[in-house]
Design a protein around this motif. Structure first.
Motif, short mmCIF file in Angstrom:
data_model
loop_
_atom_site.label_atom_id
_atom_site.label_comp_id
_atom_site.label_asym_id
_atom_site.label_seq_id
_atom_site.Cartn_x
_atom_site.Cartn_y
_atom_site.Cartn_z
N ASN A 258 12.12 -117.67 -33.71
CA ASN A 258 12.13 -118.73 -34.36
C ASN A 258 10.68 -119.27 -34.80
O ASN A 258 10.52 -120.33 -35.39
CB ASN A 258 12.84 -120.05 -33.70
N GLY A 259 9.65 -118.72 -34.28
CA GLY A 259 8.35 -119.40 -34.46
C GLY A 259 7.81 -118.57 -35.64
O GLY A 259 6.68 -119.24 -36.14
N ASP A 260 8.41 -117.76 -36.41
CA ASP A 260 7.63 -117.00 -37.64
C ASP A 260 7.44 -118.12 -38.59
O ASP A 260 8.41 -118.69 -38.92
CB ASP A 260 8.61 -115.82 -37.77
N GLN A 261 6.40 -117.96 -39.08
CA GLN A 261 6.03 -118.92 -40.28
C GLN A 261 6.28 -120.40 -40.08
O GLN A 261 5.92 -121.34 -41.04
CB GLN A 261 6.98 -118.54 -41.64
N VAL A 262 6.16 -120.92 -38.81
CA VAL A 262 5.80 -122.29 -38.52
C VAL A 262 4.68 -122.81 -38.98
O VAL A 262 3.56 -122.17 -38.57
CB VAL A 262 6.07 -122.64 -36.96
N GLY A 263 4.29 -123.75 -39.61
CA GLY A 263 3.26 -123.99 -40.25
C GLY A 263 2.61 -123.23 -41.23
O GLY A 263 1.18 -123.55 -41.26
N ASN A 264 3.09 -122.40 -41.47
CA ASN A 264 2.71 -121.18 -42.07
C ASN A 264 1.28 -120.50 -41.77
O ASN A 264 0.63 -119.90 -42.11
CB ASN A 264 2.18 -121.82 -43.61
N ASN A 265 1.35 -121.00 -40.40
CA ASN A 265 0.20 -120.28 -39.95
C ASN A 265 0.49 -119.52 -38.29
O ASN A 265 -0.36 -119.15 -37.57
CB ASN A 265 -1.15 -121.17 -39.38
N TRP A 266 1.79 -119.46 -37.92
CA TRP A 266 2.38 -118.78 -36.81
C TRP A 266 3.25 -117.60 -37.49
O TRP A 266 4.13 -117.87 -38.24
CB TRP A 266 3.02 -119.77 -36.02
N TYR A 267 2.84 -116.23 -37.05
CA TYR A 267 3.73 -115.11 -37.22
C TYR A 267 4.00 -114.04 -35.99
O TYR A 267 3.45 -114.08 -35.16
CB TYR A 267 2.87 -114.41 -38.54
#
Length: 283
Positions: free
Chosen positions: A128-137
Motif C-alpha cells: 500500500n505504500g508504493d507511490q505515496v506522496g510520489n516519494n515512497w516506492y
C-alpha cells in the motif's frame, strides 16, 4: 512366576510403544526465514520483504544515503533494521549495509537506500505504500532508475555551493529528478531535439564531461512510464532517451545525489529529468 514375567514384558512393550508415539506426534519447528527475503509480487515483480513477508520501501529524499524520514515521519514509515542479516538466494550481502541515523537508531540499507516499513500494510504481501506522496516506492532489488527528491545544489565560478529551485533560480526547495540505482543524477541537454543528440562529438572526446547513458530500462519506479523511454544510436553507441530527450550524467557528479550540472555552464542548460519533463521538440 511365568505370569509375572509376561505382565512385566507387556508393560515394557507398552511403555516403549507410548514413547515412540509421543515422539512421532511432536510438531516440527517452523523453518527459520531469512531476515531479508525476495518475494514475487504480481504488480511489481521481485520485491524485498522482512522475514515475515512484510514489504520494505525506499524514500526518494534519501538519495544521498542518509535517512530524511525523522520524527513524525516514522509513525507512518517505521525503520527496518536487522543486526544479523541472512538473505534469500538472489540477494548479495555486499548490497546491504547499515547507517546510524540522526536520532541515534540504526537502519539497514540496500545499495545505499535506507529501508522502511509502511504502517498501513496490514498483512504480508501488502504494498500500500508504493507511490505515496510520489516519494515512497516499493523496495525492488533491481530498479533500472530511481526517483529522487532533494535540494538542487550547483557551484558558482569560485566553487561555492548555491541552492537552486526547480526553475533553476537561486533558492531553497525540493525538486524531483531521476537518478540511476546508486543515486547518480540524470540530465537532458536543452539544445538536443527529439531523438537527436546534438552534444556528443563523433570521437567521444567530450563524453567524459557529459557521459551518455546506456542502461536497460525495464524495472522502473511506478511514477515513470516505460513507454516514455527509448534508445538512439550515437556514433555507433546506444543512448537512452526520455520523452525524446537523450539522457546524460555529469562528469563532476562524484558523490551520490550530486547535481552540480544544473548550472554548468549556466542554469538550466542541462536540466534534470523527471516526470514533468516536457516532450522534446522535433528536430
Amino acid at each position: 512366576m511365568k505370569n509375572r514375567i509376561l505382565v512385566l514384558f507387556t508393560s515394557i512393550s507398552v511403555l516403549f510403544s507410548c514413547s515412540s508415539d509421543d515422539s512421532d506426534e511432536q510438531p516440527n519447528p517452523p523453518a527459520q526465514q531469512n531476515t531479508v527475503r525476495l518475494a514475487t509480487d504480481t504488480t511489481f515483480g521481485n520485491i524485498l520483504t522482512d522475514s515475515e513477508g512484510m514489504s520494505l520501501y525506499f524514500f526518494s529524499r534519501d538519495v544521498k544515503g542518509d535517512s530524511r524520514c525523522l520524527d513524525g515521519c516514522l509513525a507512518a514509515w517505521p525503520i527496518f533494521y536487522a543486526a544479523d542479516l541472512t538473505l534469500d538466494d538472489g540477494l548479495e550481502a555486499s548490497d546491504f549495509g547499515e547507517i546510524t541515523r540522526a536520532d541515534g537508531e540504526k537502519q539497514t540499507t540496500f545499495k545505499g537506500w535506507p529501508l522502511y516499513y509502511f504502517a498501513n500494510d496490514n498483512a504480508a504481501g501488502d504494498t500500500n505504500g508504493d507511490q505515496v506522496g510520489n516519494n515512497w516506492y516499493i523496495a525492488k532489488p533491481d530498479y533500472s532508475l530511481m526517483y529522487a527528491e532533494a535540494q538542487l545544489v550547483g557551484r558558482d565560478s569560485d566553487g561555492n555551493l548555491i541552492n537552486f529551485t526547480s526553475d533553476y533560480t537561486p533558492g531553497d526547495g525540493l525538486t524531483f529528478y531521476m537518478t540511476n540505482f546508486t543515486g547518480r543524477t540524470i540530465y537532458t541537454f536543452m539544445n538536443d531535439t527529439n531523438g537527436v543528440n546534438n552534444f556528443t562529438a563523433q570521437d567521444f572526446s567530450n563524453n567524459a564531461v557529459w557521459p551518455i547513458i546506456n542502461i536497460d530500462i525495464d524495472r522502473l519506479p511506478s511514477i515513470l512510464n516505460a513507454d516514455d523511454f527509448g534508445t538512439i544510436d550515437v556514433h555507433g553507441s546506444q543512448q537512452i532517451t526520455y520523452k525524446g530527450w537523450p539522457l546524460y550524467y555529469f562528469g563532476q557528479d562524484v558523490t551520490r545525489g550530486d547535481n552540480f550540472g544544473i548550472n554548468f555552464p549556466a542554469p538550466g542548460v542541462w536540466p534534470i529529468a523527471n516526470a514533468d519533463t516536457p516532450t522534446a521538440p522535433a528536430n
